[in-house]
Design an enzyme around this catalytic site. Sequence first.
Site, mmCIF file in Angstrom:
data_model
loop_
_atom_site.group_PDB
_atom_site.id
_atom_site.type_symbol
_atom_site.label_atom_id
_atom_site.label_comp_id
_atom_site.label_asym_id
_atom_site.label_seq_id
_atom_site.Cartn_x
_atom_site.Cartn_y
_atom_site.Cartn_z
ATOM 1 N N LYS A 76 42.628 -24.651 -0.150
ATOM 2 C CA LYS A 76 43.687 -24.195 -1.057
ATOM 3 C C LYS A 76 44.946 -24.999 -0.742
ATOM 4 O O LYS A 76 45.234 -25.277 0.431
ATOM 5 C CB LYS A 76 43.916 -22.698 -0.830
ATOM 6 C CG LYS A 76 44.921 -22.051 -1.780
ATOM 7 C CD LYS A 76 45.040 -20.540 -1.527
ATOM 8 C CE LYS A 76 45.980 -19.854 -2.484
ATOM 9 N NZ LYS A 76 46.070 -18.393 -2.257
ATOM 10 N N SER A 151 45.445 -15.444 -6.431
ATOM 11 C CA SER A 151 46.040 -16.752 -6.570
ATOM 12 C C SER A 151 45.122 -17.892 -6.141
ATOM 13 O O SER A 151 45.384 -19.035 -6.479
ATOM 14 C CB SER A 151 47.334 -16.827 -5.757
ATOM 15 O OG SER A 151 47.051 -16.725 -4.364
ATOM 16 N N SER A 175 44.254 -12.082 -3.197
ATOM 17 C CA SER A 175 44.056 -13.431 -3.721
ATOM 18 C C SER A 175 42.799 -14.172 -3.288
ATOM 19 O O SER A 175 42.518 -15.239 -3.824
ATOM 20 C CB SER A 175 45.268 -14.299 -3.394
ATOM 21 O OG SER A 175 46.288 -14.017 -4.301
#
Length: 484
Positions: A76, A151, A175
């Site tokens: 990420k 997210s 997330s």
Amino acid sequence: MHTKTLKALSDALSAGELSSQELTQHFLDRIKQHDPGVNSFITVTEEQALAQAKAADEQRAAGNATALTGVPIAHKDIFCTQGVKTSCASKMLDNFIAPYNATVVEKMNDAGIVTLGKTNMDEFAMGSSNETSFYGPVKNPWSTDHVPGGSSGGSAAAVAARLAPAATGTDTGGSIRQPASLCGITGLKPTYGRVSRWGMIAFASSLDQAGPMTQTAEDAALLMNAMAGFDPKDSTSTDIEVPDYTADLNQPLNGLRIGLPKQFFEDGLDAEVGKVVQEAIALYEKLGATLVDIELPNTHLSIPAYYVVAPAEASSNLSRFDGVRFGYRCKDPADLEDLYKRSRGEGFGEEVKRRIMIGTYALSAGYYDAYYLKAQKVRRLIKNDFDEAFKSVDVIMGPTSPNAGFKLGEKASDPVSMYLSDIYTISVNMAGLPGISIPAGLSNRLPVGLQIIGNYFDEARLLNVAHRYQQETDWHAQVPAAFA
Ligand code: GLN
């Protein structure tokens, strides 16, 4: 090759059936071919990935490989990666090249894991749909007019589309688990303190936790072995031993006590999603578990309390991005005040600004006691609910998210309805507990996740409970047709 799990790829590498360079090239080619339609990557580190793969092959040949040497994954874009752009999906950090690796990245590099690139996300990890990214929204591989969740939506979509065998994510309020649920993959949020936060760009420091996003629980266990552990550089990381998470994956579930919180099955839960989750729970009963009705009476307070605590901490964490110390600087400032105002005004997106405003207000003199302190007290009540529940159950089960993937744009102008999509995940962060989402079925051809919540540092049990389900079902192995 791309539909194989990390475990299968690791076995194939060990058996000499393929090289890391072939494997890495295969995924790089897939990203090139398929990612334009998904937008799951912000940066692809092709050259570096191939160099790491070559080194991994050499390490294997020399006989000093770990289980994960040579398998490729994606990070990420919230994890600092030395020499590689680390943007947090914000214009503010669009030109930031991290000078060091996050501990998670460093540990994975040490294990010989290859990094394919950096995945798209909601800006500064604020969102549940991956629509707040400066680099454009991520599409759900199961239906590209739907959101992948957020997210960590880029990580979830990349794994679902088999553009990477696994990825890292972070979970502040859901997330990892919510996008895992919406994309039909497995996502584990470990206990707060289990994985180092050092070098992970902070959103809400008392809630943020990194974890693996994979096809299976077994793969999550493999990655946890590489990620978890005490880090002297992170004062919130916990100094307790890391078990071998793969060791207990095949324990029988006879006698496992599963708590079903009444509050997780009330109004607001989509009927189809509820049905899928009930079917999954029924399978656990067949496997020997007993079901116990429990109460988590303060569940309804988790979202309001979170939206005081998280923005308050974010407003403080994000104050360093001012165009002077860190981040984007506006063009031709008239004076210092103009520089601050325009750098932050132009560098941050709408949702981030909304959170900074809420957080600054909640922390301001005269309001601190009424908001932040009060929210922290509510947080304790939420934790107490879980402590009480774990006196009589081993794990807690329910839906990960009240609905399957929604349409792009559907909730974009209604932040409160967006915030509600984390109703079942946020309380877990507020209490600091571990939770995992595993694929349990489809609703209107979109994936639905089952959430399993464990007691503190009980990740090994969560992984075992998830793995046993995946031995009996094949939801985790299903790939959206366009990416098969
Ligand atoms: N969706 C939640 C939020 O917007 C949680 C995000 C997260 O876990 N990073 O804050």
